[in-house]
Scaffold this motif. Structure first.
Motif, PDB file in Angstrom:
ATOM      1  N   UNK A 157     -19.451  31.983  -6.875  1.00 39.81           N
ATOM      2  CA  UNK A 157     -20.563  31.639  -7.771  1.00 39.81           C
ATOM      3  C   UNK A 157     -20.046  31.327  -9.175  1.00 39.81           C
ATOM      4  N   UNK A 158     -20.629  30.299  -9.787  1.00 35.32           N
ATOM      5  CA  UNK A 158     -20.300  29.923 -11.158  1.00 35.32           C
ATOM      6  C   UNK A 158     -21.605  29.799 -11.928  1.00 35.32           C
ATOM      7  N   UNK A 159     -21.597  30.266 -13.168  1.00 31.18           N
ATOM      8  CA  UNK A 159     -22.784  30.202 -14.019  1.00 31.18           C
ATOM      9  C   UNK A 159     -22.504  29.250 -15.181  1.00 31.18           C
ATOM     10  N   UNK A 160     -23.486  28.401 -15.494  1.00 27.98           N
ATOM     11  CA  UNK A 160     -23.358  27.392 -16.548  1.00 27.98           C
ATOM     12  C   UNK A 160     -24.407  27.634 -17.630  1.00 27.98           C
ATOM     13  N   UNK A 161     -24.095  27.213 -18.852  1.00 26.09           N
ATOM     14  CA  UNK A 161     -25.007  27.402 -19.977  1.00 26.09           C
ATOM     15  C   UNK A 161     -26.283  26.573 -19.843  1.00 26.09           C
ATOM     16  N   UNK A 162     -26.139  25.350 -19.330  1.00 27.33           N
ATOM     17  CA  UNK A 162     -27.281  24.446 -19.171  1.00 27.33           C
ATOM     18  C   UNK A 162     -26.860  23.301 -18.244  1.00 27.33           C
ATOM     19  N   UNK A 163     -27.775  22.368 -17.989  1.00 24.26           N
ATOM     20  CA  UNK A 163     -27.496  21.266 -17.061  1.00 24.26           C
ATOM     21  C   UNK A 163     -26.353  20.389 -17.568  1.00 24.26           C
ATOM     22  N   UNK A 164     -26.296  20.165 -18.866  1.00 19.81           N
ATOM     23  CA  UNK A 164     -25.213  19.361 -19.437  1.00 19.81           C
ATOM     24  C   UNK A 164     -23.862  20.020 -19.184  1.00 19.81           C
ATOM     25  N   UNK A 165     -23.789  21.320 -19.383  1.00 14.36           N
ATOM     26  CA  UNK A 165     -22.557  22.075 -19.128  1.00 14.36           C
ATOM     27  C   UNK A 165     -22.158  21.950 -17.660  1.00 14.36           C
ATOM     28  N   UNK A 166     -23.137  22.053 -16.765  1.00  9.79           N
ATOM     29  CA  UNK A 166     -22.869  21.899 -15.334  1.00  9.79           C
ATOM     30  C   UNK A 166     -22.251  20.530 -15.036  1.00  9.79           C
ATOM     31  N   UNK A 167     -22.865  19.461 -15.566  1.00  6.88           N
ATOM     32  CA  UNK A 167     -22.355  18.104 -15.316  1.00  6.88           C
ATOM     33  C   UNK A 167     -20.958  17.908 -15.886  1.00  6.88           C
ATOM     34  N   UNK A 168     -20.729  18.431 -17.085  1.00  4.37           N
ATOM     35  CA  UNK A 168     -19.414  18.285 -17.716  1.00  4.37           C
ATOM     36  C   UNK A 168     -18.318  18.983 -16.917  1.00  4.37           C
ATOM     37  N   UNK A 169     -18.641  20.125 -16.317  1.00  8.70           N
ATOM     38  CA  UNK A 169     -17.637  20.893 -15.584  1.00  8.70           C
ATOM     39  C   UNK A 169     -17.504  20.473 -14.124  1.00  8.70           C
ATOM     40  N   UNK A 170     -18.399  19.594 -13.663  1.00  3.16           N
ATOM     41  CA  UNK A 170     -18.376  19.157 -12.259  1.00  3.16           C
ATOM     42  C   UNK A 170     -18.524  17.642 -12.131  1.00  3.16           C
ATOM     43  N   UNK A 171     -17.622  16.877 -12.724  1.00  2.00           N
ATOM     44  CA  UNK A 171     -17.746  15.414 -12.625  1.00  2.00           C
ATOM     45  C   UNK A 171     -17.671  14.913 -11.183  1.00  2.00           C
ATOM     46  N   UNK A 172     -17.080  15.706 -10.299  1.00  2.00           N
ATOM     47  CA  UNK A 172     -16.947  15.325  -8.894  1.00  2.00           C
ATOM     48  C   UNK A 172     -18.285  15.303  -8.153  1.00  2.00           C
ATOM     49  N   UNK A 173     -19.361  15.795  -8.768  1.00  2.00           N
ATOM     50  CA  UNK A 173     -20.664  15.783  -8.100  1.00  2.00           C
ATOM     51  C   UNK A 173     -21.364  14.436  -8.228  1.00  2.00           C
ATOM     52  N   UNK A 174     -20.843  13.551  -9.051  1.00  2.00           N
ATOM     53  CA  UNK A 174     -21.462  12.233  -9.251  1.00  2.00           C
ATOM     54  C   UNK A 174     -21.588  11.497  -7.920  1.00  2.00           C
ATOM     55  N   UNK A 175     -22.787  11.029  -7.632  1.00  2.00           N
ATOM     56  CA  UNK A 175     -23.052  10.305  -6.390  1.00  2.00           C
ATOM     57  C   UNK A 175     -23.241  11.199  -5.181  1.00  2.00           C
ATOM     58  N   UNK A 176     -23.182  12.518  -5.390  1.00  2.00           N
ATOM     59  CA  UNK A 176     -23.331  13.476  -4.288  1.00  2.00           C
ATOM     60  C   UNK A 176     -24.335  14.570  -4.624  1.00  2.00           C
ATOM     61  N   UNK A 177     -25.035  14.433  -5.760  1.00  2.00           N
ATOM     62  CA  UNK A 177     -25.961  15.450  -6.239  1.00  2.00           C
ATOM     63  C   UNK A 177     -27.379  15.082  -5.803  1.00  2.00           C
ATOM     64  N   UNK A 178     -27.881  15.805  -4.817  1.00  2.00           N
ATOM     65  CA  UNK A 178     -29.214  15.552  -4.261  1.00  2.00           C
ATOM     66  C   UNK A 178     -30.185  16.560  -4.844  1.00  2.00           C
ATOM     67  N   UNK A 179     -31.287  16.048  -5.389  1.00  3.27           N
ATOM     68  CA  UNK A 179     -32.268  16.897  -6.049  1.00  3.27           C
ATOM     69  C   UNK A 179     -33.507  17.042  -5.177  1.00  3.27           C
ATOM     70  N   UNK A 180     -33.823  18.281  -4.857  1.00  7.30           N
ATOM     71  CA  UNK A 180     -34.966  18.574  -3.994  1.00  7.30           C
ATOM     72  C   UNK A 180     -36.201  18.763  -4.857  1.00  7.30           C
ATOM     73  N   UNK A 181     -37.213  17.934  -4.572  1.00  9.72           N
ATOM     74  CA  UNK A 181     -38.426  17.928  -5.371  1.00  9.72           C
ATOM     75  C   UNK A 181     -39.607  17.461  -4.528  1.00  9.72           C
ATOM     76  N   UNK A 182     -40.773  18.002  -4.814  1.00 18.15           N
ATOM     77  CA  UNK A 182     -41.988  17.563  -4.124  1.00 18.15           C
ATOM     78  C   UNK A 182     -42.404  16.175  -4.594  1.00 18.15           C
ATOM     79  N   UNK A 183     -41.779  15.662  -5.640  1.00 21.51           N
ATOM     80  CA  UNK A 183     -42.159  14.366  -6.223  1.00 21.51           C
ATOM     81  C   UNK A 183     -41.432  13.182  -5.595  1.00 21.51           C
ATOM     82  N   UNK A 184     -40.499  13.436  -4.703  1.00 19.56           N
ATOM     83  CA  UNK A 184     -39.727  12.352  -4.103  1.00 19.56           C
ATOM     84  C   UNK A 184     -40.502  11.653  -2.988  1.00 19.56           C
ATOM     85  N   UNK A 185     -40.214  10.388  -2.802  1.00 17.89           N
ATOM     86  CA  UNK A 185     -40.785   9.609  -1.694  1.00 17.89           C
ATOM     87  C   UNK A 185     -39.868   9.643  -0.471  1.00 17.89           C
ATOM     88  N   UNK A 186     -38.663  10.168  -0.638  1.00 16.63           N
ATOM     89  CA  UNK A 186     -37.638  10.156   0.403  1.00 16.63           C
ATOM     90  C   UNK A 186     -37.531  11.531   1.068  1.00 16.63           C
TER      91      UNK A 186
END
Length: 169
Positions: free
Chosen positions: A57-86
Motif C-alpha cells: 500500500x502507498x499513500x499520496x497527498x492528493x491526486x496530483x501527487x499520485x499522478x506525479x509518482x505513477x507516470x506508468x499509469x498513463x493510458x491504463x487508469x480506468x475510473x469507475x463511475x456511475x456517470x460513464x456510458x461504457x
C-alpha cells in the motif's frame, strides 16, 4: 500486477476489505488523501484481518501527487463511475491496469472524470440506484480484469476432498 486506487476513501471497513482482496490477488493498493480514517484504525485492520501487514500500500497527498509518482499509469487508469456510458466489462484491461474508485459519498469528482472520459467505466445497476458498496465494486472490477488476463499467478482451482458418508434408509 494490477493496481487499485482509492480516491479519498471515507469508511475504514471498506478499505480494510479492499486491502484483504488486494493481498489475496497480489494487487497493489494506492490511497489518495484525505482519508476519512487513520490507516492504523482498528476497524481497517479488523476488516483486513491479519492480511493488512502483507498489503502493498502507498499513500499520496492528493491526486496530483499520485499522478506525479505513477507516470506508468498513463493510458491504463480506468475510473469507475456511475456517470460513464461504457460498461466495465466492455474494456480490455492490461495486466498492469490501474482501477480507480472515488469516495463512498461522492465518487470521483467530475473535474477529474472529464480528463479521462475514454477511460471511465460503469458497473450496471437497475433504475436510479446511486451506487454499490465500494468494496463490492472493487471486487467486481478487479476480478473482471484478472479474468481477462487468465487469473495470472492466482490459484484457479481448489482441491476438494470428497467426504465419504453413508445414507441412512
Amino acid at each position: 500486477m494490477m493496481n487499485i486506487v482509492l480516491l479519498e476513501p471515507e469508511m475504514p471497513a471498506n478499505t480494510g476489505n479492499i486491502g484483504r482482496t488486494c493481498v489475496a490477488t497480489g494487487t497493489r493498493l494506492h490511497l489518495i488523501e484525505p482519508l476519512g480514517f487513520k490507516v492504523n484504525d482498528k476497524t481497517v485492520k479488523r476488516a483486513g484481518l491479519d492480511y493488512w501487514d502483507d498489503l502493498d500500500v502507498t499513500i499520496y497527498d492528493d491526486f496530483k501527487d499520485f499522478l506525479e509518482k505513477n507516470p506508468q499509469c498513463a493510458g491504463k487508469l480506468y475510473m469507475f463511475t456511475t456517470k460513464s456510458r461504457q460498461c466495465y466489462c466492455d474494456v480490455t484491461y492490461p495486466k498492469d491496469a490501474w482501477l480507480m474508485f472515488g469516495k463512498e459519498s461522492a465518487g470521483i469528482p467530475e473535474e477529474i472524470l472529464v480528463d479521462y472520459e475514454d477511460y471511465c467505466v460503469r458497473i450496471p445497476m437497475i433504475g436510479q440506484i446511486r451506487s454499490l458498496n465500494l468494496s463490492n465494486s472493487v471486487a467486481i472490477a478487479l476480478y473482471e480484469a484478472l479474468r481477462q488476463n487468465g487469473f495470472d499467478q492466482l490459484n484457479p482451482k481448489g482441491d476438494l476432498h470428497r467426504l465419504h458418508w453413508k445414507s441412512e434408509n
